[in-house]
Design a protein around this motif. Structure first.
Motif, short mmCIF file in Angstrom:
data_model
loop_
_atom_site.label_atom_id
_atom_site.label_comp_id
_atom_site.label_asym_id
_atom_site.label_seq_id
_atom_site.Cartn_x
_atom_site.Cartn_y
_atom_site.Cartn_z
N ASN A 115 0.88 -1.16 0.00
CA ASN A 115 0.00 0.00 0.00
C ASN A 115 0.92 1.21 0.00
N TRP A 116 0.58 2.23 -0.76
CA TRP A 116 1.46 3.38 -0.90
C TRP A 116 0.65 4.67 -0.91
N ILE B 51 6.65 -4.42 -11.73
CA ILE B 51 5.35 -4.18 -11.10
C ILE B 51 4.28 -4.88 -11.93
N SER B 52 3.40 -5.63 -11.27
CA SER B 52 2.40 -6.37 -12.03
C SER B 52 1.00 -5.78 -11.88
N GLN B 53 0.68 -5.23 -10.74
CA GLN B 53 -0.64 -4.64 -10.54
C GLN B 53 -0.46 -3.29 -9.89
N LYS C 55 -3.19 7.64 -3.41
CA LYS C 55 -3.02 6.42 -2.62
C LYS C 55 -3.33 5.24 -3.52
N GLY C 56 -2.88 4.09 -3.11
CA GLY C 56 -3.20 2.91 -3.89
C GLY C 56 -2.42 1.70 -3.43
N THR C 57 -2.43 0.69 -4.29
CA THR C 57 -1.70 -0.54 -4.02
C THR C 57 -0.94 -0.95 -5.28
N PHE C 58 0.10 -1.71 -5.10
CA PHE C 58 0.78 -2.34 -6.22
C PHE C 58 1.42 -3.62 -5.75
N THR C 59 1.70 -4.49 -6.70
CA THR C 59 2.41 -5.73 -6.41
C THR C 59 3.73 -5.70 -7.17
N ILE C 60 4.81 -5.85 -6.43
CA ILE C 60 6.14 -5.86 -7.04
C ILE C 60 6.60 -7.31 -7.14
N ASN C 61 7.07 -7.68 -8.32
CA ASN C 61 7.63 -9.01 -8.54
C ASN C 61 9.15 -8.89 -8.49
#
Length: 194
Positions: free
Chosen positions: A123-124, A147-149, A161-167
């Motif tokens: 979350n960022w 980054i995938s999402q 604000k938001g979210t991300f998924t780091i691979n």
């Protein structure tokens, strides 16, 4: 009762239609449909085979690209937990680019041969400029982080604000017994599947 030539022709045409339509409906049409479906399937299979043949012909080029990409990945011993290192790396990139990570949730490591992969859900919050610089810094990491999402939500003026998924991708090194009982770390070469 004698039929006129016109009535005979009409009776003949009616008889032909009564015999022909059921024959067509029950016998010829299903067979023609099956033949069309088989021909379409054959054309699809030929196209798929041709695509796979072209991909197989490019195996050498893709193998060279894979070997080049593997050189840019960081290598870790097989027994080492890399979660902390990856969290520190992601947090460092975020801090350098003025992006605040309010939550970091590492997932379980996945293995693909000698390549390890770890997803980190974050979350960022921060400005659009900070997010753009952070994403650019991820891109500059030569494929180790991706980054995938990415979800973005505007809270108030200037703050996102938001979210991300780091691979996170890295190499896993296998420990091999060397001379004198010492342990040497060796990397194995990854091979692409045809």
């Amino acid at each position: 009762m004698k039929l006129t030539p016109r009535e005979l022709i009409l009776a003949w045409i009616t008889g032909v239609v009564l015999v022909f339509l059921p024959t067509w409906y029950f016998f010829a049409d299903p067979r023609l449909t099956a033949v069309r479906e088989k021909r379409d399937r054959q054309e699809r299979l030929i196209a798929t085979l041709e695509t796979e043949r072209r991909m197989t012909d490019q195996k050498g080029a893709w193998q060279a690209k894979l070997n080049e990409a593997l050189k840019t990945l960081t290598a870790y011993p097989e027994s080492q937990d890399v979660t902390a290192d990856m969290l520190i790396k992601v947090e460092g990139l975020a801090t350098q680019n003025s992006l605040t990570l309010t939550r970091r949730e590492p997932q379980k490591e996945k293995r693909h041969g000698d390549i390890g992969a770890l997803d980190i859900k974050c979350n960022w919050e921060g400005s659009l400029d900070a997010l753009a610089h952070f994403l650019f810094a991820l891109q500059e990491d030569h494929g180790m982080l991706d980054i995938s999402q990415l979800y973005i939500k505007s809270e108030n003026r200037g703050l996102l604000k938001g979210t991300f998924t780091i691979n996170c991708s890295y190499l896993r090194l296998k420990a091999a017994g060397g001379p004198g009982g010492s342990t040497n770390v060796t990397a194995t070469t990854a091979t692409a599947r045809p």
